[in-house]
Design an enzyme around this catalytic site. Structure first.
Site, PDB file in Angstrom:
ATOM      1  N   CYS A  85       0.845  -1.197   0.000  1.00 20.04           N
ATOM      2  CA  CYS A  85       0.000   0.000   0.000  1.00 20.04           C
ATOM      3  C   CYS A  85       0.885   1.254   0.000  1.00 20.04           C
ATOM      4  O   CYS A  85       1.556   1.535  -0.984  1.00 20.04           O
ATOM      5  CB  CYS A  85      -0.973  -0.025   1.174  1.00 20.04           C
ATOM      6  SG  CYS A  85      -2.333   1.167   1.004  1.00 20.04           S
ATOM      7  N   HIS A 180      -3.621  -5.195   0.581  1.00 20.98           N
ATOM      8  CA  HIS A 180      -3.058  -5.621   1.869  1.00 20.98           C
ATOM      9  C   HIS A 180      -3.065  -7.146   1.985  1.00 20.98           C
ATOM     10  O   HIS A 180      -4.076  -7.731   2.378  1.00 20.98           O
ATOM     11  CB  HIS A 180      -3.855  -5.006   3.026  1.00 20.98           C
ATOM     12  CG  HIS A 180      -3.612  -3.550   3.215  1.00 20.98           C
ATOM     13  ND1 HIS A 180      -2.605  -3.063   4.019  1.00 20.98           N
ATOM     14  CD2 HIS A 180      -4.229  -2.460   2.674  1.00 20.98           C
ATOM     15  CE1 HIS A 180      -2.616  -1.736   3.989  1.00 20.98           C
ATOM     16  NE2 HIS A 180      -3.592  -1.347   3.179  1.00 20.98           N
ATOM     17  N   GLU A 182      -1.679  -8.843   4.234  1.00 19.66           N
ATOM     18  CA  GLU A 182      -1.593  -9.244   5.641  1.00 19.66           C
ATOM     19  C   GLU A 182      -2.947  -9.454   6.296  1.00 19.66           C
ATOM     20  O   GLU A 182      -3.046 -10.129   7.328  1.00 19.66           O
ATOM     21  CB  GLU A 182      -0.786  -8.214   6.445  1.00 19.66           C
ATOM     22  CG  GLU A 182      -1.439  -6.863   6.638  1.00 19.66           C
ATOM     23  CD  GLU A 182      -1.164  -5.873   5.521  1.00 19.66           C
ATOM     24  OE1 GLU A 182      -1.152  -4.664   5.803  1.00 19.66           O
ATOM     25  OE2 GLU A 182      -0.970  -6.308   4.364  1.00 19.66           O
TER      26      GLU A 182
END
Length: 536
Positions: A85, A180, A182
């Site tokens: 990002c 993202h 994660e």
């Protein structure tokens, strides 16, 4: 010594999830602030153990002069770099690309098309289009975007609204993704991060909790020396595991202080003493401070004010107990231990670089001023909840203790909306106990597990409003409770649990019939985000 991945934190609320995913791949990693110097970066890499760098997200805009950039040395080390990002945007900006403000913010789920058969995304996909294009279902959270690639980079991914959603310079092993990986909403995110750290970085998968125990024990002994430690024991998972770990390290130098603030779950005080004194043979001082806490909370309805009052009163109780221990000339109490874990630190804006936006203060982080006169020992500060549970099992704690649902430090004080009263707490305690009891009793046929084990956190919330009801031939005008149950793997995001109607019906019936003063039960169907797990 472990090989390592360096994560530079630009202040994203989910930075620590990157660390969690990497540790799930059994690779050691550390999070450090993004504003470290070039000299620091070079020194960090000097031992040859650094295998790669990850640049986190941020709420900032990279083209503003005052925002942080990655230390230039990161791109000169010769190790792979992954920007996520904002991390991708600062990589592009610093290496000669162009980042601009988007006309519309992209927040939420998105379908990303992979391009170019890169080492990072090759073979990783959720589905294929009719034209044969590999697609990923990801989570986006950005307003700015890369509009021109830096020299040497090629397009790696795109969406309809973000033409450059991923970029790669495979010669230098630099990669950037606008989404993202994660967060759990990116379905193949863990696979992408594993690909980066294991295959592209070539890091060894040798990080296991047994290693953490030995290293943490050594660190605690080095920190504490011959000093004594007091720990605020709540009976929850975090403080329990912290107590067991510290006890493993220093034994009799640890004294646990269990404060009954009048806001505990049903019979919790007795259960805590039985567990820690009877089974773990730890030193525990039990303090009955219910009148003190409830007196200070009288008339206070603001959630932040309640949290701060409870934190402040804990300080007063600990000061009193520490003074008693210090008065013994044969002892030297110098440390206060807490079961603070990563999500506490993140949501309090207390990550290492202090750039995260504060959502709400946490009892563990914000309630202990320096006037306490003790140094702070937080052995779980770098661990996520699942790692804490794994650590507890490795330390030999009972399963039912380790996998008990988390309970906030302020206790029922943040589960009673508005002013906290003893009568409210008594009603809520009984309603909550019924809910938890039935979650244990109801078994899901498909999995064979109880609904308690299938939910990550479940509890009742007391609403200080009354509703009209009918009991027998009479009219009632009593209080309302809301039930909350969520499922999550990291407590950073969470989905409300779709409990069976039969279970909800049984819980509602029992509460209304067994807890006089409650005549209505509701169920909370809000996910995190936008809601938080706790109501206050």
């Amino acid at each position: 010594m472990h090989q390592k991945i360096l994560i530079l934190d630009f202040g994203s609320q989910v930075t620590q999830l990157i660390a969690r995913r990497i540790r799930e791949a059994h690779v050691f990693c550390e999070v450090h602030p993004c504003d470290v110097t070039d000299d620091w970066v070079r020194a960090y890499a000097r031992d040859g153990k650094l295998k790669g760098v990850i640049l986190s997200g941020s709420h900032a805009s990279v083209y503003e002069e005052t925002t942080d950039k990655a230390p230039p040395a990161v791109f000169e080390l010769g190790v792979p770099v992954l920007g996520i990002c904002y991390g991708m945007q600062t990589m592009a900006h610093q290496l000669g690309g162009i980042v601009t403000s988007g006309h519309q913010r992209e927040f939420g789920p998105a379908d990303v098309r992979a391009h170019g058969h890169t080492a990072l995304l090759e073979g990783i996909q959720d589905y294929k289009t009719a034209a044969g294009h590999g697609m990923l279902q990801v989570w986006m959270s950005h307003g700015d975007k890369v509009t021109e690639l830096p020299h040497g980079f090629k397009l790696m991914a795109s969406t309809d609204s973000c033409p450059i959603a991923g970029m790669a310079d495979e010669t230098r092993r630099f990669y950037g993704v606008q989404f993202h990986p994660e967060v759990t909403h990116t379905k193949r995110g863990a696979a992408i991060l594993e690909r980066f750290v294991l295959d592209i970085c070539g890091a060894r998968a040798d990080w296991i909790m047994g290693d953490y125990i030995s290293e943490a024990v050594e660190q605690i002994r080095a920190q504490v020396g011959t000093d004594e430690v007091i720990l605020g024991l709540s009976g929850g998972v975090d403080s329990s595991v912290a107590a067991a770990l510290i006890h493993r390290a220093i034994g009799e130098q640890l004294t646990c202080v269990f404060v009954d603030h009048g806001l505990l779950r049903l019979n919790e005080g007795d259960l805590v003493m039985e567990m820690f004194v009877g089974k773990l043979h730890a030193k525990v001082i039990r303090v009955d401070a219910a009148d003190q806490f409830l007196g200070q909370l009288a008339g206070v309805s603001d959630p932040e004010a309640k949290r701060k009052i409870i934190g402040r009163e804990f300080v007063e109780v600990f000061k009193a107990e520490a003074a008693k221990l210090k008065s013994d000339q044969s002892r030297h109490v110098a440390w206060l231990a807490q079961g603070t874990i990563y999500p506490d630190v993140i949501e309090s804006g207390g990550a290492k670089n202090k750039k995260a936006v504060v959502i709400k203060s946490h009892h563990n982080v914000g309630g202990l001023p320096e006037l306490l006169g003790l140094k702070l020992l937080e052995p779980l500060r770098e661990l996520f909840k699942d790692e804490v549970r794994e650590l507890g099992v490795a330390l030999g704690l009972p399963y039912h203790m380790v996998y008990r649902h988390p309970f906030p430090g302020p206790g029922l004080g943040v589960r009673i909306l508005g002013e906290v009263k003893k009568d409210y707490a008594d009603l809520l305690r009984r309603a909550d106990a019924i809910f938890i009891d039935e979650l244990h009793n109801f078994i899901d046929e498909a999995s064979g597990k109880s609904w308690y084990d299938l939910t990550s956190q479940a509890f009742a919330v007391f609403l200080p409003v009354k509703s009209v009801g009918v009991m027998g031939d009479g009219r009632t005008y009593d209080y309302v409770v809301a039930l909350r149950a969520v499922q999550t793997s990291d407590f950073m995001t969470a989905d409300w649990a779709e409990l069976p109607y039969a279970l909800l019906k049984k819980v509602s019936s029992r509460i209304i019939n067994e807890v006089r003063g409650i005549n209505r039960v509701t169920y909370d169907v809000s996910s995190k985000p936008p809601a938080t797990i706790e109501w206050e």
